[in-house]
Design an enzyme around this catalytic site. Sequence first.
Site, PDB file in Angstrom:
ATOM      1  N   ASP A   1      -1.415 -12.691  -1.840  1.00 23.22           N
ATOM      2  CA  ASP A   1      -2.194 -11.533  -2.272  1.00 23.22           C
ATOM      3  C   ASP A   1      -2.582 -10.697  -1.053  1.00 23.22           C
ATOM      4  OD1 ASP A   1      -3.485  -9.715  -3.880  1.00 23.22           O
ATOM      5  OD2 ASP A   1      -5.210 -10.990  -4.334  1.00 23.22           O
TER       6      ASP A   1
ATOM      7  N   ARG B   1       0.782  -1.245   0.000  1.00 23.36           N
ATOM      8  CA  ARG B   1       0.000   0.000   0.000  1.00 23.36           C
ATOM      9  C   ARG B   1       0.814   1.296   0.000  1.00 23.36           C
ATOM     10  NH1 ARG B   1      -4.305  -2.485  -1.951  1.00 23.36           N
ATOM     11  NH2 ARG B   1      -5.590  -3.595  -0.441  1.00 23.36           N
TER      12      ARG B   1
END
Length: 441
Positions: A307, A65
């Site tokens: 993931d 992120r």
Amino acid sequence: MRTLVKGGTLVNEGRTFNGSLVIEDEKITQIIEGNQIPEASYDEVIDASGCFVLPGIIDDHVHFREPGLTEKADIDTESRAAAAGGVTTYFDMPNTVPQTTTLEALEEKFALAAQKSHVNYSFFFGATNDNANLFPLLDPHRIPGIKLFMGSSTGNMLVDRREALDRIFATAPMIIMTHCEDTDIINRNMAEAKAKYGDDPKVTHHPEIRSEEACYESTRLAVELATKHHARLHIAHLTTAKELELIPTPGGGLTAEATVSHLYFCDRDYTALGTRIKCNPAVKTEHDRDALREALNDGRIAVIGTDHAPHLLSQKEGGCARAASGMPMIQFSLVTMLELVDQGVLSLERLVELMCHNPARLFEVRQRGFLREGYQADIVLVRPNTGWTVTHDLIQSRCGWSPMEGHMYLWRIERTLCNGQTVYHQGRVDASYIGQPVAFR
């Protein structure tokens, strides 16, 4: 700095045996089979009695992120979670802000990781409809591959023009890792679901919207393009039994990844966990999950990734239309797969193949992924038969939650060493340690 890891059970390259390791500075210098301990002076002795000693996990698929989405997570917090989970190397995806689709954005990520990552790192370069001209400028010794969203998941990185897809598959100088979902099919399914169930259908309908057909048609196209252009294709997060029909036996230029989430959960789990297990592609049926598990052992699945995709819990509120897709799994990926070992889904040796050796082979990682003399000392010690429960205070990820909260495990991550340094031990991460950029090929 000379370290002895003594008296453990080593699992490496298809073998499990009692032994010890000698580490000098960053590298493994001796592997001793049996109970004999080499006579020498050591700066540190690590007693691995009762533990299994594995190569550090290589996670080929994470979303940390940073930059731009750091309210959810950042390289510091998520690499802490990696260390606590026995993961010593990760490859981060390009759908950040800005997207990693320029050379400048790629360099920014490397600079951030050099300051903040507590384990080893590299970054995928993102393909777009019009940036294939940058491919020749990429350094194949620094990055694992090119990420292609053939069906946009997040970050608006959809590549949907056939001429652009042909150009990407024809010119990519390294592995293309694809996210395969057909956007037109998904949009049609969502429109039908909203007409039937309202503007935000319950999450139980997520696998109907992000359907088997949507995954299969996109994966079929990726395989077709890779075959046409002789490209090296790695399909991310396979979720359906039908897609497995497209995956050949080992060998050639086509491989597939399964994630821990799709191997552990199925659609029955939406009732208890709701949007906490909402991800793209969707967690699907028990039949699909069991087919993926079977494919772990026959070679059709080459790699297990996570993931890992944190969101704030406030962003997970709602249903199919409103709740964010993605879950944090890196801290609990290894212990979850060890639970599947206990259930007989796969052997411990096969787990090491799929989570350590094969990622190193597939991406041609230099001197990592194996317990070998001369290799970097990326090592994880795991202890069986040690019951513990995931509680909020144990979670390292910034988002502060996990779909595994309340779950009891019988395996524990005892210690994680990255380049010979202990980065995690007895519940504590050494936040002063910074990992290394991964070298390839």
